[in-house]
Design a protein around this motif. Structure first.
Motif, short mmCIF file in Angstrom:
data_model
loop_
_atom_site.label_atom_id
_atom_site.label_comp_id
_atom_site.label_asym_id
_atom_site.label_seq_id
_atom_site.Cartn_x
_atom_site.Cartn_y
_atom_site.Cartn_z
N GLY A 4 0.80 -1.21 0.00
CA GLY A 4 0.00 0.00 0.00
C GLY A 4 0.84 1.26 0.00
N PHE A 5 0.26 2.34 0.47
CA PHE A 5 0.91 3.64 0.50
C PHE A 5 1.13 4.10 1.93
CE2 PHE A 5 -1.56 3.53 -3.44
CZ PHE A 5 -0.57 3.82 -4.36
N PRO A 6 2.23 4.81 2.21
CA PRO A 6 2.42 5.35 3.55
C PRO A 6 1.45 6.51 3.78
CG PRO A 6 4.18 6.07 2.11
CD PRO A 6 3.34 5.10 1.33
N PRO A 7 1.13 6.83 5.04
CA PRO A 7 0.29 7.99 5.31
C PRO A 7 0.92 9.25 4.72
CG PRO A 7 0.51 6.65 7.28
CD PRO A 7 1.47 6.10 6.26
N CYS A 8 0.09 10.15 4.23
CA CYS A 8 0.59 11.31 3.49
C CYS A 8 1.48 12.22 4.34
CB CYS A 8 -0.54 12.09 2.86
SG CYS A 8 -1.76 12.74 4.01
N THR A 9 1.21 12.38 5.62
CA THR A 9 2.04 13.25 6.45
C THR A 9 3.43 12.67 6.65
OG1 THR A 9 0.04 14.00 7.59
CG2 THR A 9 2.14 14.56 8.60
N ALA A 10 3.51 11.36 6.86
CA ALA A 10 4.80 10.70 7.00
C ALA A 10 5.60 10.82 5.70
CB ALA A 10 4.61 9.24 7.38
N GLN A 11 4.94 10.59 4.59
CA GLN A 11 5.59 10.71 3.28
C GLN A 11 6.05 12.14 3.04
OE1 GLN A 11 6.29 8.17 1.10
NE2 GLN A 11 7.43 9.68 -0.08
N ALA A 12 5.24 13.11 3.45
CA ALA A 12 5.60 14.53 3.26
C ALA A 12 6.86 14.88 4.05
CB ALA A 12 4.44 15.42 3.68
N CYS A 13 7.03 14.33 5.25
CA CYS A 13 8.24 14.57 6.03
C CYS A 13 9.47 14.13 5.25
CB CYS A 13 8.19 13.81 7.36
SG CYS A 13 7.00 14.44 8.54
N ILE A 14 9.40 12.95 4.66
CA ILE A 14 10.53 12.42 3.89
C ILE A 14 10.76 13.27 2.64
CG2 ILE A 14 11.38 10.43 2.59
CD1 ILE A 14 11.31 10.06 5.68
N GLU A 15 9.70 13.64 1.96
CA GLU A 15 9.84 14.44 0.74
C GLU A 15 10.46 15.81 1.04
OE1 GLU A 15 6.47 14.45 -1.89
OE2 GLU A 15 6.24 12.27 -1.69
N LEU A 16 10.12 16.40 2.17
CA LEU A 16 10.74 17.67 2.55
C LEU A 16 12.24 17.50 2.78
CD1 LEU A 16 8.13 19.22 5.00
CD2 LEU A 16 9.04 20.29 2.93
N LEU A 17 12.63 16.46 3.49
CA LEU A 17 14.04 16.20 3.73
C LEU A 17 14.79 15.97 2.42
CD1 LEU A 17 13.69 13.85 6.82
CD2 LEU A 17 14.68 16.15 6.82
N GLU A 18 14.19 15.19 1.51
CA GLU A 18 14.83 14.92 0.22
C GLU A 18 14.90 16.18 -0.64
OE1 GLU A 18 12.68 11.51 -1.25
OE2 GLU A 18 13.92 10.14 -0.06
N HIS A 19 13.85 17.01 -0.59
CA HIS A 19 13.83 18.26 -1.36
C HIS A 19 15.01 19.16 -0.97
CE1 HIS A 19 12.29 21.83 -3.40
NE2 HIS A 19 12.55 22.48 -2.28
N TYR A 20 15.33 19.18 0.32
CA TYR A 20 16.42 20.03 0.80
C TYR A 20 17.77 19.31 0.80
CZ TYR A 20 13.08 23.64 1.86
OH TYR A 20 12.12 24.60 1.73
N GLY A 21 17.82 18.16 0.15
CA GLY A 21 19.09 17.47 -0.05
C GLY A 21 19.66 16.77 1.17
#
Length: 74
Positions: A4-21
């Motif tokens: 399935g998919f991870p909860p959107c808030t948890a995924q957003a935390c990871i995407e923010l970290l990745e966005h900022y390198g």
């Protein structure tokens, strides 16, 4: 497969970290909160990216010290 998919808030935390390198591999990540919606899923996502994860909660002894030790704090 059943993942399935991870909860959107948890995924957003990871995407923010990745966005900022932020390279999470080998980093000490501290997650404050053990909820099924954010805390545990974000801890699993961090583990998938090879972070060393500490999951803290209301009964964690010396929470402030655990947070100061973190390279990444969620």
């Amino acid at each position: 497969s059943g993942q399935g998919f991870p909860p959107c808030t948890a995924q957003a935390c990871i995407e923010l970290l990745e966005h900022y390198g932020c390279d999470l591999s080998g980093k000490r990540a501290v997650v404050v909160g053990r909820s099924l919606v954010i805390g545990r899923p974000v801890a699993m996502l961090l583990l998938q990216r090879n972070a060393t994860v500490t999951l803290c909660h209301t009964r964690t002894a010396d929470l402030a010290t655990e947070c100061r030790r973190a390279d990444v704090l969620i």
